[in-house]
Design an enzyme around this catalytic site. Structure first.
Site, PDB file in Angstrom:
ATOM      1  N   GLY A  12     -23.256  64.498  65.074  1.00 47.99           N
ATOM      2  CA  GLY A  12     -22.384  65.007  64.027  1.00 47.99           C
ATOM      3  C   GLY A  12     -21.764  66.334  64.409  1.00 47.99           C
ATOM      4  O   GLY A  12     -22.484  67.289  64.705  1.00 47.99           O
ATOM      5  N   GLY A  14     -19.780  68.217  62.420  1.00 44.38           N
ATOM      6  CA  GLY A  14     -19.309  68.929  61.241  1.00 44.38           C
ATOM      7  C   GLY A  14     -19.693  70.392  61.340  1.00 44.38           C
ATOM      8  O   GLY A  14     -19.961  70.915  62.420  1.00 44.38           O
ATOM      9  N   GLU A 171      -9.424  70.958  42.085  1.00 45.94           N
ATOM     10  CA  GLU A 171      -8.368  71.283  43.036  1.00 45.94           C
ATOM     11  C   GLU A 171      -7.345  70.158  43.143  1.00 45.94           C
ATOM     12  O   GLU A 171      -6.136  70.410  43.199  1.00 45.94           O
ATOM     13  CB  GLU A 171      -8.996  71.593  44.395  1.00 45.94           C
ATOM     14  CG  GLU A 171      -9.763  72.914  44.392  1.00 45.94           C
ATOM     15  CD  GLU A 171     -10.617  73.141  45.629  1.00 45.94           C
ATOM     16  OE1 GLU A 171     -11.035  74.293  45.842  1.00 45.94           O
ATOM     17  OE2 GLU A 171     -10.860  72.178  46.380  1.00 45.94           O
ATOM     18  N   ALA A 316     -20.231  74.134  53.151  1.00 43.48           N
ATOM     19  CA  ALA A 316     -20.081  74.489  54.560  1.00 43.48           C
ATOM     20  C   ALA A 316     -20.996  75.638  54.977  1.00 43.48           C
ATOM     21  O   ALA A 316     -21.611  75.590  56.051  1.00 43.48           O
ATOM     22  CB  ALA A 316     -18.618  74.845  54.849  1.00 43.48           C
TER      23      ALA A 316
END
Length: 419
Positions: A12, A14, A171, A316
Site C-alpha cells: 500500500g 497511501g 464538501e 491522513a
C-alpha cells in the site's frame, strides 16, 4: 534476522505506506513497496476532481517518482491476493513475494452496510477512478436534462443526492451547489442549472459529528444558504437507478453519491486476524499483529485507540504517524536497540470546507470558520501536496476559480468498462 539487509515489504502506497518507506531511508533494509496502482493519490482533494475543480494529475503522483531518490526502495505494481505468515510470503497476481518484515497499509474502501449492490448506483469516493466517474455523472446529468423535453425527467436528472454528512459529504454538497449556481449558470439554454436540487442526507442528528456542535450548525446553515437541502436523522433504505428510498419516503434523483461509511481492506481475512465490525485488524500497542511480531498493520486497515481509549480516526495524519512509528520500530529492531515506547497518536485537528470561501477548522482549542477557516484549509492542503509543481498548479487553480467562478476540468470522458 538474516545476515544481510532485511527485506521489508510494504503493501500500500497511501499516506501510511509511503511515510513508512521514506522513514526507512537510512535503515539497513531492502524495502519493497507494492501497490495495485502506479500512483499515490491525495485523497482529501478527490472531491475537487469529482466536481471538476482539479484534474487527476493535480492530486496524484507516480509512486516511483516519489521514491526515486531512495536507492534502498523498489516499487512493484501488483495485486495482493493473500498472505502466508508461516512461510513469510505474500501471494500476488504475479506470484509470491517473500518478506522478513511485512507492513500492511492497504487502507479502506466504501461500506454499504451489507448492501453492496448499491455501489452500482451510488459510487463512493476513494480513488481517482471514483472521482472521474462521479465527475462524469454530475456533468452528464446537466447535458441530459438539456436534451430532455419531459419536465419530471429534467427535475429528476437535476436532483443530486449525497448520502453521509461527514467531511466528504459536506464538501461534495457545497461543491455541487457551486457548480449549479455559479459555474454552469449561464452555459445552458433550455434548462436553468440553478434549478438543481442538492440534498445531503445524514443518518445521525447532525452534520460533521467529529466537530463541535456550533461548527456543525455553521456547516448546516452555510449549505442551506447555498441552496442545499439538509436531512438529518434520515436513513437510506434503498438505492436504485432512479433515486433513493428513505425512512421518510421516496426521493427521485439522477445522481447519487455515497459518503456514508468505509470498511477496511481484506487484510484481516488475508491474515486470519481478529478484526472489528469495520474489518480493521486489531493490533498490539506497537502496531504489530498479535502472535506475529514481524507483521505490522497501519492506517485505515488497523484499529488503534488513543491515550483516552478512543479509536484513532481514519485520516491522513494518523496514517502518517503510524508509518513513521513503524519505521522507528523496524530500525530499532534491526540495530538491536530497545523498541520505542508504544504508539501514541497526536491529533492534529479536523478540517472541512463548505464550498466557496467557507470552511470549519478544529485544532485543539482553536476553532475557525468562514473565510478565515477556508484560508487555513486551503493553505494546509496546498502544503501537504507532494511537489512544488502541484502546489503551484492547485494554488493557481483555486485562485482563478475564486476570481472567475470557473472550473477548469469539466471534461466528460468515456467510462471504462468494468473488469
Amino acid at each position: 534476522m538474516p545476515d544481510g539487509p532485511i527485506r521489508v515489504v510494504i503493501v500500500g502506497a497511501g499516506f501510511g505506506g509511503l511515510e513508512a518507506a521514506k522513514a526507512l531511508r537510512r535503515a539497513p533494509a531492502d524495502v519493497i513497496v507494492i501497490d495495485r496502482n502506479n500512483h499515490h493519490c491525495f485523497q482529501p482533494l478527490l472531491y475537487q476532481v469529482a466536481t471538476a475543480a482539479l484534474s487527476p494529475a493535480d492530486i496524484a503522483w507516480p509512486i516511483r517518482h516519489i521514491l526515486r531518490d531512495q536507492p534502498n526502495v523498489a516499487v512493484l505494481m501488483e495485486e495482493i491476493t493473500g498472505v502466508d505468515p508461516q512461510r513469510k510470503v505474500l501471494h500476488t497476481n504475479f506470484g509470491e513475494v517473500p518478506y522478513d518484515i511485512l507492513v500492511i497499509a492497504t487502507g479502506a474502501m466504501h461500506s454499504y452496510f451489507g448492501r453492496d449492490e448499491w455501489s452500482e448506483y451510488a459510487p463512493g469516493l476513494k480513488r481517482i477512478e471514483d472521482a472521474t466517474r462521479i465527475r462524469r455523472s454530475i456533468l452528464i446529468a446537466f447535458e441530459q436534462a438539456e436534451i430532455s423535453t419531459d419536465a419530471d425527467e429534467q427535475r429528476r436528472l437535476l436532483t443530486f443526492v449525497i448520502v453521509g454528512g461527514g467531511a466528504t459529504g459536506v464538501e461534495m454538497a457545497g461543491a455541487i451547489a457551486e457548480i449549479a449556481w455559479q459555474t454552469l449558470a449561464a452555459d445552458f439554454r433550455r434548462i436553468d442549472p440553478r434549478s438543481a436540487h442538492i440534498t445531503l442526507i445524514e443518518a445521525g442528528p447532525r452534520l460533521l459529528p467529529a466537530f463541535p456542535p456550533e461548527q456543525s450548525d455553521y456547516a448546516r446553515n452555510t449549505l442551506m444558504r447555498a441552496g442545499v437541502t439538509v436531512m438529518t436523522d434520515t436513513m437510506v433504505t434503498k438505492c436504485d437507478s432512479h433515486g433513493v428510498d428513505l425512512s421518510s419516503g421516496r426521493l427521485d434523483a439522477g445522481t447519487i453519491i455515497w459518503a456514508a461509511g468505509v470498511t477496511a481492506s481484506p487484510a484481516a481475512r488475508w491474515l486470519g486476524a481478529e478484526a472489528d465490525r469495520a474489518g480493521r485488524v486489531k493490533v498490539n500497542s506497537d502496531l504489530s499483529l498479535p502472535g506475529h511480531p514481524d507483521i505490522f498493520v497501519i492506517g485505515d486497515t488497523a484499529v488503534v485507540n488513543d491515550a483516552k481509549g478512543r479509536p484513532v480516526p481514519g485520516i491522513a495524519s494518523a496514517a502518517k504517524q503510524m508509518g513513521q512509528y513503524v519505521a522507528k520500530v523496524i530500525t530499532a529492531r534491526v540495530a538491536g536497540r530497545a523498541a520505542p515506547a508504544p504508539f501514541r497518536y497526536m491529533h492534529l485537528g479536523e478540517l472541512a470546507t463548505i464550498g466557496r470561501h467557507a470552511a470549519v477548522v478544529k485544532l485543539g482549542r482553536l476553532e475557525l470558520k468562514g473565510f478565515i477557516g477556508w484560508l487555513f484549509w486551503s493553505v494546509a492542503h496546498i502544503y501537504f501536496l507532494i511537489g512544488l509543481r502541484n502546489r503551484f498548479i492547485v494554488a493557481f487553480s483555486w485562485f482563478w476559480s475564486y476570481l472567475t467562478f470557473q472550473r477548469g476540468a469539466r471534461l466528460i470522458t468515456d467510462q471504462p468498462p468494468k473488469p
